[in-house]
Design an enzyme around this catalytic site. Structure first.
Site, PDB file in Angstrom:
ATOM      1  N   SER A  62       0.950  -1.102  -0.105  1.00  0.00           N
ATOM      2  CA  SER A  62       0.065  -0.015  -0.039  1.00  0.00           C
ATOM      3  C   SER A  62       0.653   1.255  -0.147  1.00  0.00           C
ATOM      4  O   SER A  62       2.189   1.203   0.792  1.00  0.00           O
ATOM      5  CB  SER A  62      -1.116  -0.034   1.307  1.00  0.00           C
ATOM      6  OG  SER A  62      -1.587   1.386   1.279  1.00  0.00           O
TER       7      SER A  62
ATOM      8  N   TYR B  26      -2.605  -0.345  10.622  1.00  0.00           N
ATOM      9  CA  TYR B  26      -2.716  -0.713   9.072  1.00  0.00           C
ATOM     10  C   TYR B  26      -1.761  -0.261   8.208  1.00  0.00           C
ATOM     11  O   TYR B  26      -1.114  -1.186   7.639  1.00  0.00           O
ATOM     12  CB  TYR B  26      -4.271  -0.337   8.386  1.00  0.00           C
ATOM     13  CG  TYR B  26      -4.224  -0.365   6.891  1.00  0.00           C
ATOM     14  CD1 TYR B  26      -4.797  -1.676   6.591  1.00  0.00           C
ATOM     15  CD2 TYR B  26      -3.833   0.516   6.204  1.00  0.00           C
ATOM     16  CE1 TYR B  26      -4.578  -1.842   5.093  1.00  0.00           C
ATOM     17  CE2 TYR B  26      -3.870   0.324   4.732  1.00  0.00           C
ATOM     18  CZ  TYR B  26      -4.415  -0.806   4.131  1.00  0.00           C
ATOM     19  OH  TYR B  26      -4.144  -0.977   2.900  1.00  0.00           O
TER      20      TYR B  26
END
Length: 254
Positions: A138, A151
């Site tokens: 990500s 996260y």
């Protein structure tokens, strides 16, 4: 890497970005696309088969939080059937900073465990043929969304792991690169929890900014697969594909 006639394993190939990427992959004509996912979706599997009937699409239930031994057992079934596998895509991920342990287990440990398991079949030190790994990380691995620090940290860890895999390629024969999507319109980002509720509107606020569709992301994902560049850190954001130059601030010297 030309996708045509290749054998590909796609972990979480039925998710938001995953399913659109699976669609784009089958259009390119691999020999086999093996999808490992936690939840079966017969309609999606049937759709993938219909897109290109020449491609053999198979599904196995798989939870990335199982042990390396369990992962190895499943991979042995697949390797016994296909004989060779060219590409492993690790795509499992969750976005919910309420679930601290599971976020780390899925987003980081799951990638490590599945990668470790496939080394039993690919590692050239064991007589293996080598292989290619594409890990979905990500852009939060570059710079965190600080309202979801768990996260973001899990994705930074997965990115660091992938960068190390690429450096180990001369030893193992296994190359690796990371796929780092920006904010993409999937169910993952429509509603999620910030850490300790520091920002209850985090999902809403993110979606106020420019995003990309999962199809745009998937199409660029396939371009990255075809480029097959060991060590590449691909940013897939706003419908564009860009290779990131990683800044080195320290070196172990070994």
């Amino acid at each position: 890497m030309a996708i045509a006639n290749k054998n590909i394993i796609f972990v979480a190939g039925l998710g938001g970005i995953g399913l659109d990427t699976s669609r784009e992959i089958v259009k390119s004509g691999p020999k086999n696309l093996v999808i490992l996912d936690r939840i079966d979706n017969p309609a999606a599997i049937a759709e993938l088969k219909a897109i290109n009937p020449k491609v053999t699409v198979t599904f196995y239930p798989y939870d990335v939080t199982v042990s390396v031994a369990e992962s190895t057992k499943l991979l042995k079934v697949i390797f016994d059937k296909l004989k060779t596998v060219d590409l492993l895509i690790n795509g499992a991920g969750i976005l919910d900073d309420y679930q601290i342990e599971r976020t780390i287990a899925v987003n980081f440990a799951g990638t490590v465990n599945t990668t470790t398991a496939i080394m039993a079949f690919w590692d050239k030190r064991k007589g293996g043929p080598g292989g290619v790994i594409a890990n979905i990380c990500s852009v939060t691995g570059f710079n965190a969304i600080y309202q979801v620090p768990v996260y973001s940290a899990s994705k930074a860890a997965a990115l660091s792991f992938t960068n190390s895999l690429a450096k180990l390629a001369p030893i193992t024969g296994v190359t690796a690169y990371s796929i780092n999507p920006g904010i993409t319109k999937t169910t993952l980002v429509h509603k999620f929890n910030s850490w300790l509720d520091v920002e209850p509107r985090v999902a809403e606020l993110l979606l106020e900014h420019p995003t990309q569709t999962s199809l745009q992301c998937a199409q660029n994902f396939v371009k990255a697969i075809e480029a097959n560049q060991n060590g590449a850190i691909w940013k897939l954001d706003l419908g564009r594909l860009e290779a990131i130059e990683w800044t080195k601030h320290w070196d172990s010297g070994i």
